[in-house]
Scaffold this active site. Structure first.
Site, PDB file in Angstrom:
ATOM      1  CD  GLU A 112      -2.982   0.983   2.296  1.00 16.71           C
ATOM      2  OE1 GLU A 112      -4.049   1.590   2.157  1.00 16.71           O
ATOM      3  OE2 GLU A 112      -2.734   0.251   3.267  1.00 16.71           O
ATOM      4  CG  ASP A 113       1.786   2.778   3.281  1.00 16.01           C
ATOM      5  OD1 ASP A 113       0.740   3.115   2.696  1.00 16.01           O
ATOM      6  OD2 ASP A 113       1.850   2.558   4.501  1.00 16.01           O
TER       7      ASP A 113
END
EC number: 2.7.6.5
Length: 738
Positions: A84-85
């Site tokens: 996600e990051d």
């Protein structure tokens, strides 16, 4: 093993040490590799605290290790934010660490977006939730992720802290509860409580700490009696006190309307046995020592709660006549009660070295009722939205499902009545409800509904049909409560509107004034705007409800027409509430001087009640006197538009000066609270002029006191004295108009 230990990154040693206690043969090389990938991917990122971002996934992995989770779960925890990051793709992660880890990381990423409200594609949601139910480790990782975030929440802005804390209370803590992870649930709730209600939290902590010595003495006595009797009965068991959870205490004060002293959870013990048969024998021992309370025995061993939690619960009348809560379970049951579904992951028995879940472990997880329910919902739901709504409902509260005569399903909170059902169908059906039939039989409107019942309501066709005030005593659904409250609020407003019109007419006639010329649409609209009401109807309603007097409005109307000389002074003090008592002064000395104008008449404005220490300004009235206001008075802006009438004033209090002070006291409601606060004020030698108290639905008492005092420097000492009253969590000065 020795070689592996020597090459382990020192940062991972605490994690490895905990993990090895449960999984001595675990492959640690994959943990090392996962940490290296996560550290590299998060290298440029920092937490809000300024710490390297890698500290977060490492902390989550440590929490999961303490819960006893398997190596695969720890690997997924270390990598859970990389997709996600960072630029790390799910495909690359799956190729490097395998499908099982990829599935877990993907599930956690999607769970973040779905359960907490962000948009996601429908079919993706369905697949993800299904996978989540089949492998609950996704949920366990998410709960551990939020637990670490809550522990470090102090570094976020206050508004973000509050939002996350609300999410935690509404979604994550109930999720932990459904997974049987009691220790995690309690910590999440208490951390959220401290953020959302810091003063109430501190007061509960103070109250619990204050009772600690007497409680510990009492528990020692209880424990000794139980241990001696168990030993005499040849039952091997451990007896311990139960920890106190602040959110649980606060909720019982609100939901059950109890005073702090009446909460049973403050005094409780837990008995841990070796065998199930010993648990039932221990219940007999406890009941032989003290009288059991009717209806308070629960057998969760025979019927596990959510398919996970097992224990025997009983409440007895203990020593000194105090209720004593007792939980009895085996040590294995206790481990499950504390860690829930995580306690089932003893993969040294259930899982082989090849990473495949053995059938016996899968069956154990499938036995959990809530997990089976998730899968059932997935199969039955017409669309992902419907499925997600079912999940949200189940996390929030206990629900029942009833049917309309046509077979439609209506979901209601446990304890709902036919009136709750009627409002769930439609607001108008609720308002016009006059009777009900359940399973073909006529029932009273307050009768509690049960799962699976068919409910039919009868409605009135009368044009003036509406709810009964009595309904507010037994409805439980938020929708029914809100709609009934709105109905009566509207009814009161309509009555107040007519009352306000009548009061205005009487006041105008009393002064011998021309009603038609004075009270017209244009002039009333101007006064409504001036007094900050939405329109003329709102102003009339306020008059009828007593929020503003008809006399005051007439004075404002006269000022609009250039009437009485004191009109502008009245404008300056229009915020003075009609209920504020007049100050009985024994002296004309208000403690204020006007430089260059000795002897000029001064008075302290009622709208802001200034006292020495406040920054003040003077406003020359039409009669030549000076009205003294605080510079932050609500009327300051309108006064300063007439700059030529603003003059300098200085504090010059004398021994004969008397000042009006108003304070607000916020406390957890209890018996004799108002009496104790009043006594504290009286001990400070102030002259109390008025007192009022209101109690909110969450057992918070808001009190207002207005009093006279000669030396406002004494105010700080007075506030501290009130703050020391039991249950008080905040006290502060307010203006009389606040």
């Amino acid at each position: 093993m020795t070689a592996q230990r020597s090459t382990t990154n020192p940062v991972l040693e605490p994690l490895v040490a905990v993990h090895r206690e449960i999984y001595p043969k675990a492959d640690l090389s994959i943990l090392q590799r996962a940490y290296e990938v996560a550290d590299q991917r998060h290298a440029s990122q920092l937490r809000q605290s300024g710490d390297p971002y890698i500290t977060h996934p490492l902390a989550v992995a440590n929490i999961l290790a303490e819960l006893g989770m398997d190596t695969t779960t720890l690997v997924a925890a270390l990598l859970h934010d990389t997709v996600e990051d960072t630029g790390y793709t799910l495909e690359a992660l799956t190729e490097e660490f395998g499908e099982e880890v990829g599935h877990l990381v993907d599930g956690v990423t999607k769970l973040d977006r779905v359960v907490l409200g962000s948009a996601a594609e429908g079919e993706t949601i369905r697949k993800m939730i299904t996978a989540m139910a089949r492998d609950p480790r996704v949920l366990v990782i998410k709960v551990a992720d939020r637990l670490h975030n809550m522990r470090t929440m102090r570094f976020l802005p206050p508004e973000k802290q509050a939002r996350k804390a609300r999410e935690t209370l509404e979604v994550i803590a109930p999720l932990a509860h459904r997974l049987g992870m009691a220790s995690v649930k309690w910590e999440l709730e208490d951390l959220s409580f401290a953020i959302l209600h810091p003063k109430k939290y501190e007061e509960i902590v103070r109250l619990v700490a204050g009772r600690a010595p007497s409680r510990d003495t009492y528990l020692a006595k209880v424990r000794a009696e139980i241990v001696n009797t168990l030993t005499a009965s040849k039952i091997k068991a451990t007896v311990e006190g139960r920890p106190k959870h602040y959110w649980s205490i606060y909720q019982k004060m609100i939901v059950k309307g109890r005073d702090f002293d009446d909460i049973h959870d403050l005094v409780g013990v837990r008995i841990l046995c070796d065998e199930i048969r010993d648990c039932y024998a221990a219940v007999g021992v406890v009941h032989s020592l003290w009288q059991p309370m009717a209806g308070r025995f629960k057998d969760y061993i025979a019927q596990p709660r959510y398919g996970v939690y097992q224990s025997l619960h009983t409440t007895v009348v203990g020593p000194e006549g105090k209720p004593l809560e007792v939980q009895i379970r085996t040590r294995d049951m206790h481990r499950t009660a504390e860690y829930g579904i995580a306690a089932h992951w003893r993969y040294k028995e259930a899982k082989g070295r090849n990473g495949v879940l053995h059938p016996h472990a899968a069956a154990e997880i499938d036995d959990m009722a809530w997990m089976r329910q998730l899968l059932d919902w997935q199969r039955e739901a017409a669309d992902p939205g419907e499925f997600l709504e079912s999940l949200r409902y189940d996390l929030a509260v206990q629900e029942i499902f009833v049917f309309t005569p046509k077979g439609d399903v209506i979901t209601l909170p446990t304890g709902s009545t036919p009136v709750d059902f009627a409002y769930a169908v439609h607001t108008e059906v609720g308002h016009r409800c006059i009777g009900a039939r359940v399973n073909g039989r006529l029932v009273a409107l307050e009768r509690k509904l049960e799962n699976g019942e068919v409910v039919e309501v009868f409605t009135s066709k009368a044009p003036n049909a509406g709810p009964s005030r009595d309904w507010q005593q037994f409805v439980v659904s938020p929708r029914a409560k809100t709609k009934i409250r709105q109905w009566f609020a509207k009814e009161r407003r309509e009555e107040a509107l007519e009352t306000g019109k009548d009061a205005m007419a009487r006041e105008v006639r009393r002064g011998g004034l021309p009603l038609q010329r004075l009270v017209n649409g244009e002039s009333m609209a101007a006064v409504a705007r001036e007094l900050h009401y939405a329109d003329v109807s709102a102003l009339y309603t306020a008059i009828g409800e007593g929020h503003v007097s008809a006399k005051h409005v007439v004075q404002r109307l006269l000022a609009e027409l250039g009437g009485i000389d004191q009109a502008e002074e009245e404008l300056a003090e229009r915020s003075t509430p009609a209920t504020m008592p007049r100050r009985p002064r024994s002296t004309d000395d208000v403690g204020v001087s006007v430089p260059g104008a000795p002897g000029v008449l001064t008075k302290l404005a009622k709208c802001c009640t200034p006292v020495p220490g406040d920054v003040i300004m003077g406003f020359v009235t039409r009669g030549g006197g000076v009205s003294v206001h605080r510079t932050d008075c609500t009327n300051a802006a309108s006064l300063q538009q007439q700059a030529e009438r603003i003059i300098e004033v200085l504090w010059a209090p004398s021994p004969s000066s008397v000042f009006l002070v108003a304070i607000q006291v916020e406390a957890l409601d209890r018996h004799r609270l108002l009496s104790d606060v009043t006594r504290a004020l009286a001990d400070e030698k102030v002259n109390i002029l008025s007192a009022s108290v209101t109690t909110s639905g969450d057992r918070v008492a808001i009190s207002r006191f207005t009093f006279e005092m000669g030396d406002p420097k004494h105010l700080g000492h007075l506030l501290n004295a009130v703050r020391n009253v039991e249950g008080v969590y905040d006290v502060y000065r307010v203006t009389s108009a606040a």
